[in-house]
Write a protein that holds these residues in place. Structure first.
Motif, PDB file in Angstrom:
ATOM      1  N   VAL A   1       4.036   3.734   3.923  1.00  0.00           N
ATOM      2  CA  VAL A   1       3.046   3.445   5.219  1.00  0.00           C
ATOM      3  C   VAL A   1       1.715   3.859   5.121  1.00  0.00           C
ATOM      4  N   PRO A   2       1.650   5.072   5.038  1.00  0.00           N
ATOM      5  CA  PRO A   2       0.477   5.792   5.128  1.00  0.00           C
ATOM      6  C   PRO A   2      -0.651   5.046   4.184  1.00  0.00           C
ATOM      7  N   ALA A   3      -0.195   4.805   2.894  1.00  0.00           N
ATOM      8  CA  ALA A   3      -1.217   4.207   1.963  1.00  0.00           C
ATOM      9  C   ALA A   3      -1.412   2.714   2.358  1.00  0.00           C
ATOM     10  N   LEU A   4      -0.535   2.032   3.046  1.00  0.00           N
ATOM     11  CA  LEU A   4      -0.979   0.712   3.425  1.00  0.00           C
ATOM     12  C   LEU A   4      -1.587   0.715   4.819  1.00  0.00           C
ATOM     13  N   VAL A   5      -1.651   1.586   5.516  1.00  0.00           N
ATOM     14  CA  VAL A   5      -2.532   1.757   6.600  1.00  0.00           C
ATOM     15  C   VAL A   5      -4.042   1.837   6.198  1.00  0.00           C
ATOM     16  N   ARG A   6      -3.923   2.793   5.212  1.00  0.00           N
ATOM     17  CA  ARG A   6      -5.312   3.066   4.786  1.00  0.00           C
ATOM     18  C   ARG A   6      -6.086   1.716   3.988  1.00  0.00           C
ATOM     19  N   MET A   7      -5.323   0.879   3.602  1.00  0.00           N
ATOM     20  CA  MET A   7      -5.575  -0.391   2.813  1.00  0.00           C
ATOM     21  C   MET A   7      -6.313  -1.519   3.989  1.00  0.00           C
ATOM     22  N   MET A   8      -5.766  -1.230   5.342  1.00  0.00           N
ATOM     23  CA  MET A   8      -6.271  -2.091   6.281  1.00  0.00           C
ATOM     24  C   MET A   8      -7.879  -1.838   6.649  1.00  0.00           C
ATOM     25  N   ALA A   9      -8.445  -0.929   5.769  1.00  0.00           N
ATOM     26  CA  ALA A   9      -9.750  -0.361   5.860  1.00  0.00           C
ATOM     27  C   ALA A   9     -10.457  -1.328   4.782  1.00  0.00           C
ATOM     28  N   ASP A  10      -9.729  -1.871   3.733  1.00  0.00           N
ATOM     29  CA  ASP A  10     -10.530  -2.548   2.750  1.00  0.00           C
ATOM     30  C   ASP A  10     -11.446  -3.651   3.218  1.00  0.00           C
ATOM     31  N   PRO A  11     -12.472  -3.586   2.470  1.00  0.00           N
ATOM     32  CA  PRO A  11     -13.409  -4.919   2.796  1.00  0.00           C
ATOM     33  C   PRO A  11     -13.070  -6.126   2.661  1.00  0.00           C
ATOM     34  N   GLN A  12     -11.922  -6.264   1.851  1.00  0.00           N
ATOM     35  CA  GLN A  12     -11.687  -7.683   1.431  1.00  0.00           C
ATOM     36  C   GLN A  12     -10.345  -8.124   2.384  1.00  0.00           C
ATOM     37  N   GLU A  13     -10.777  -9.183   3.008  1.00  0.00           N
ATOM     38  CA  GLU A  13      -9.878  -9.626   4.228  1.00  0.00           C
ATOM     39  C   GLU A  13      -8.249  -9.826   3.663  1.00  0.00           C
TER      40      GLU A  13
ATOM     41  N   THR B   1      -4.862  -8.445   4.560  1.00  0.00           N
ATOM     42  CA  THR B   1      -3.766  -9.340   5.031  1.00  0.00           C
ATOM     43  C   THR B   1      -2.550  -8.820   4.413  1.00  0.00           C
ATOM     44  N   ALA B   2      -2.583  -8.658   2.883  1.00  0.00           N
ATOM     45  CA  ALA B   2      -1.579  -8.204   2.098  1.00  0.00           C
ATOM     46  C   ALA B   2      -0.681  -6.589   2.748  1.00  0.00           C
ATOM     47  N   ALA B   3      -1.636  -6.010   3.089  1.00  0.00           N
ATOM     48  CA  ALA B   3      -0.942  -4.608   3.756  1.00  0.00           C
ATOM     49  C   ALA B   3      -0.426  -4.897   5.161  1.00  0.00           C
ATOM     50  N   VAL B   4      -0.924  -5.868   5.880  1.00  0.00           N
ATOM     51  CA  VAL B   4      -0.431  -6.017   7.273  1.00  0.00           C
ATOM     52  C   VAL B   4       1.020  -6.412   7.113  1.00  0.00           C
ATOM     53  N   GLY B   5       1.079  -7.672   6.074  1.00  0.00           N
ATOM     54  CA  GLY B   5       2.406  -8.292   5.751  1.00  0.00           C
ATOM     55  C   GLY B   5       3.437  -7.223   5.430  1.00  0.00           C
ATOM     56  N   SER B   6       3.069  -6.229   4.632  1.00  0.00           N
ATOM     57  CA  SER B   6       4.081  -5.127   4.070  1.00  0.00           C
ATOM     58  C   SER B   6       4.394  -4.444   5.447  1.00  0.00           C
ATOM     59  N   LEU B   7       3.481  -3.927   5.878  1.00  0.00           N
ATOM     60  CA  LEU B   7       3.864  -3.097   7.279  1.00  0.00           C
ATOM     61  C   LEU B   7       4.638  -3.751   8.091  1.00  0.00           C
TER      62      LEU B   7
END
Length: 832
Positions: free
Chosen positions: A241-253, A257-263
């Motif tokens: 989860v922490p790594a996925l939350v960090r990916m929500m700051a990625d410049p590519q939507e 979106t993939a990170a949000v789906g996994s969360l």
């Protein structure tokens, strides 16, 4: 003997708009309607000499004929086809394409003899090595696994990729430890290999892959990165989860979106605050994904106050046209977790959209909403039919009175909505009875039809008189049909004369429901009238009268009626003859057996099938000869019915001298017969074993019989494997049988696994059932001569075909709730 009737359709089971619970004596069932889909297909089987004929093309010098022979052998029984396919595989004089096709056929059939050759191919040119990897993935086993692991270091990236895919397949079926060998391929130099590795690790679902996958979040290929992000969501380990939350700051939507789906998949409660912040960012599609993830997390047990707050935020987002759609979808996926916030909206504690809130509460079907929904009827903000629908969905008895109150509305649309809402609220609550009887006179036809139907559901005798009147001439046909169905469920003998009048006077489309209702009522004084009508009637629906008479004889023996049925076995209308044969089986008098034996030996196809089945139901000791003789006829329908009947005889007469010699026939047909024959032969053997004392069972499997039974645990038919589990359980103390049961306990089919784990018993089969198979797309037309199967709660699978009347029947089934049965067309066997 207690029993019931059921309606099935030619596709998968779907309850139609009405569901009528019925019961007779100790057995309860359901009247089911079916949505029409594609007709089921019959599985093929190998007739004697077929495989040899299919293989002839392999001797031709023409490559096209050789390839065609491989195609034919691919669909044959692999145990018979394997020698020819192996010969083609190792024959280096044959074209390479023919050898490759043979390899694929051996792999799809699970022929382990091909493993050594495939391992050799792994060291051949890359094209052959890639095919070998695919085939070894199909075959599995320690040798194949070890060879594929070695191929992970092949210099050709296509071979490495196919080896990864093959190991993933093996991991899914019998060796999850391959994940250790796959993880290093996440660092492969080729993008396609890395992506394939991510996909296989995702499919395997092994949490040991989580940390290595998280390490690929920053990988150069965005496709691989997104695949890794999606994969950790499937693996179910919240350490990501922490790594996925960090990916929500990625410049590519698309990465975000993939990170949000996994969360959302992980039910990441810790990410709720971060996700709420994301509701105001990005594109509409991204915000919708964020909202959906919040709904998933809120539905996760333990989401607590954070989940409740997220639901309140989403409900408030219903007020905005820009966020309404996303919030609605998210609240729907949250389900019951959203109910408190939606109720708060209706009661004025939260802003939102009352109409959407009512709709979502209807979807949630939660009794906590009853009070708020009942109050909404008074407020009038939301269309009353929508509120009524939601109230009905709660299934809460407390909703009954408010819904009944709306039946007094002047607007017919509201009354009809109230009637529809009543369906899930009725139960056995007699409070609705008087109101429903009153609405048998409603101005709206649909309301009257539903009132009649519900009175049948309630089995309310007080409605009999009015329903008899509605079943008579001068009323709309649909209303008459509903009244007839209800009278059958109420089972009042007072209705029998009116139902016989329907059989006598028509219209023909009401003959079937009238006959079914009379079958439920089973009124002894009606027998004379039914006999007279069956003798006098020469119309196209005469068989319905015979069917009603036959069902009545289960509970009320009558010599004159049985005499008529024996005469009608030779009637010119095959449907009349089949109804008469079924009636003799239902009457259960063994003195009628000689007539049926003659039909098995000399009758037309449909009658022969029915008579074979009936002899088993009568437990006729003289039927062994005629039934065994019927096995020589190449008709899967007849062989299946004869096998089932022989199993019924063996279950009641296990020490009869005819039983032991039948074991070889059962085993042969189980291995090489048609669809129904192989299933019912396996069932017959199982029933014969269970009917004997435990210490007498091994003698029935002397010689190579036990080995042949054990081999059925690998049969291509799931239904055969289910019945094999039933038979093997009878000798479970035998080491070979125990090993086969352990194999079945890990079968790909959950139904087979359940059969292997079932604690079998010899519970009596002393109930009856009749399935009427109808096509809902053509006005309830019977579906004739189509293959269906039943898996009973006692672990036995029965395969048969609907008859010329569109019926499947058995006079000996286990007691219990029919909802525990599996009843499907043969085309859906692969779903077991």
């Amino acid at each position: 003997m207690a029993g019931s009737r059921h309606f099935l359709g030619s596709g998968w089971l779907v309850l139609r708009t009405r569901s009528i619970a019925v019961s007779r004596s100790r057995w309860a069932g359901a009247l089911l309607g079916i949505a029409l889909v594609a007709r089921p297909a019959v599985a093929g089987f190998n007739w004697i000499g077929q495989v040899e004929a299919d293989a002839e093309g392999l001797t031709s010098p023409d490559e096209a004929k050789q390839k065609h022979a491989i195609e034919l052998l691919t669909v044959d029984d692999i145990h018979l086809a394997e020698p020819y396919l192996m010969q083609a595989l190792v024959d280096t004089t044959k074209p390479q394409q023919v050898r490759q096709d043979a390899a694929r056929a051996l792999g799809s059939g699970g022929a382990m003899a091909a493993v050594p050759t495939m391992i050799e191919w792994l060291n051949a040119d890359p094209k052959m090595a890639a095919i070998a990897a695919d085939v070894l993935g199909d075959l599995g086993g320690p040798q194949a696994t070890a060879a594929l692991v070695r191929s992970l270091g092949d210099p050709d990236d296509v071979v490495r990729q196919r080896a990864v895919r093959a190991l993933g397949k093996i991991g899914l079926h019998d060796n999850p430890s391959v994940v250790v060998a796959l993880i290093p391929r996440l660092d492969d130099t080729k993008t396609d290999v890395r992506r394939e590795t991510v996909e296989q690790l995702e499919q395997l679902g092994d949490r040991r892959a989580v940390i290595p996958l998280v390490a690929r979040f920053g990988e150069p290929s965005k496709d691989v990165s997104k695949a890794a992000i999606r994969a950790v969501g499937r693996l179910g380990d919240r350490s990501a989860v922490p790594a996925l939350v960090r990916m929500m700051a990625d410049p590519q939507e698309d990465v975000r979106t993939a990170a949000v789906g996994s969360l959302g998949q992980l039910g990441a409660v810790d990410a709720i605050d971060a996700l709420v912040e994301q509701l105001a960012t990005g594109s509409d599609a991204y915000r919708e994904k964020v909202a959906y993830a919040l709904g998933q997390i809120a539905a996760t047990p333990g989401s607590g106050k954070a989940g409740e707050d997220a639901m309140r935020t989403l409900v408030e987002n219903l007020a905005s046209p820009q966020t309404r759609h996303a919030a609605q979808n998210a609240l729907r996926v949250a389900g019951r977790a959203a109910v408190p916030a939606l109720v708060a909206n209706l009661t004025g504690q939260l802003k939102g959209d009352p109409t959407i809130a009512v709709t979502l509460l209807g979807d949630a079907a939660d009794a906590r909403a009853t009070t708020a929904l009942a109050a909404e009827l008074e407020r009038g903000r939301v269309a009353i039919p929508l509120v009524l629908k939601a109230l009905g969905a709660t299934g809460d008895p407390g909703a009954l009175v408010p819904v009944l109150g709306e039946l007094s509305a002047k607007d017919a649309a509201i009354r009809l909505a109230a009637m529809n809402a009543l369906r899930p609220l009725l139960g056995r609550d007699a409070r609705a009875g008087d109101v429903l009887i009153e609405h048998l006179s409603d101005d709206d036809l649909e309301v009257r039809v539903l009132a009649a139907e519900y009175l049948g559901l309630l089995e309310l005798p007080a409605a009999t008189t009015k329903l008899i009147a509605l079943a008579g001439t001068g009323n709309p046909t649909r209303l008459r049909r509903a009244a007839i169905d209800a009278l059958g469920l109420i089972r009042s003998p007072a209705a029998a004369p009116a139902l016989i009048d329907v059989l006598r006077e028509g219209p023909p489309e009401l003959h079937r429901p009238a006959a079914t209702a009379l079958s439920y009522i089973a009124d002894a004084p009606s027998i004379a009238a039914l006999v007279a009508l069956a003798r006098a009637d020469r119309g196209p629906t005469r068989h319905e009268t015979v069917r009603a008479l036959a069902a009545t004889l289960r509970d009320h023996p009558d010599a004159s009626a049985r005499k008529l049925l024996r005469e009608l076995v030779d009637d010119g209308d095959p449907r009349v003859a089949l109804a008469a044969i079924a009636g003799l089986a239902a009457a259960g008098d063994a003195s009628d057996a000689p007539v049926l034996r003659a039909v098995v030996e000399r009758g037309a196809s449909d009658r022969r099938r029915a008579a074979a089945w009936a002899l088993g139901e009568l437990h006729d000791p003289g039927a062994f000869g005629p039934l065994t003789g019927a096995l020589a006829i190449h008709d899967d329908r007849l062989v299946g019915d004869a096998m089932w009947a022989l199993g019924e005889l063996a279950a009641t007469m296990p020490r009869d001298p005819h039983v032991a010699p039948l074991v070889d026939r059962w085993l042969y047909v189980a291995h090489h017969g048609g669809w129904a024959g192989s299933i019912d032969a396996t069932a017959a053997l199982g029933r014969a074993l269970w009917a004997l004392p435990a210490d007498a069972r091994p003698a029935l499997l002397a010689g190579d019989r036990k080995a042949l039974l054990v081999q059925l645990a690998a049969h291509k038919s799931r239904l055969v494997r289910i019945d094999a589990a039933y038979a093997l359980a009878a000798i479970a103390t035998d080491p070979d049988a125990a090993k086969a049961l352990a194999q079945l306990a890990h079968d790909e089919s959950p139904h087979v696994r359940a059969a292997a784990a079932l604690a079998h018993s010899t519970a009596p089969r002393d109930h009856w059932v009749v399935f009427q198979v109808v096509d809902k797309g053509t006005g309830d037309e019977p579906v004739r001569q189509e293959p269906y199967f039943v898996v009973f709660p006692d672990g036995l699978a029965w395969a048969t075909y609907s008859d010329a009347k569109g019926e499947l029947a058995s006079e000996h089934v286990p007691a219990g709730d029919s909802s525990a049965w599996t009843v499907l067309p043969s085309s859906r066997e692969s779903e077991l």
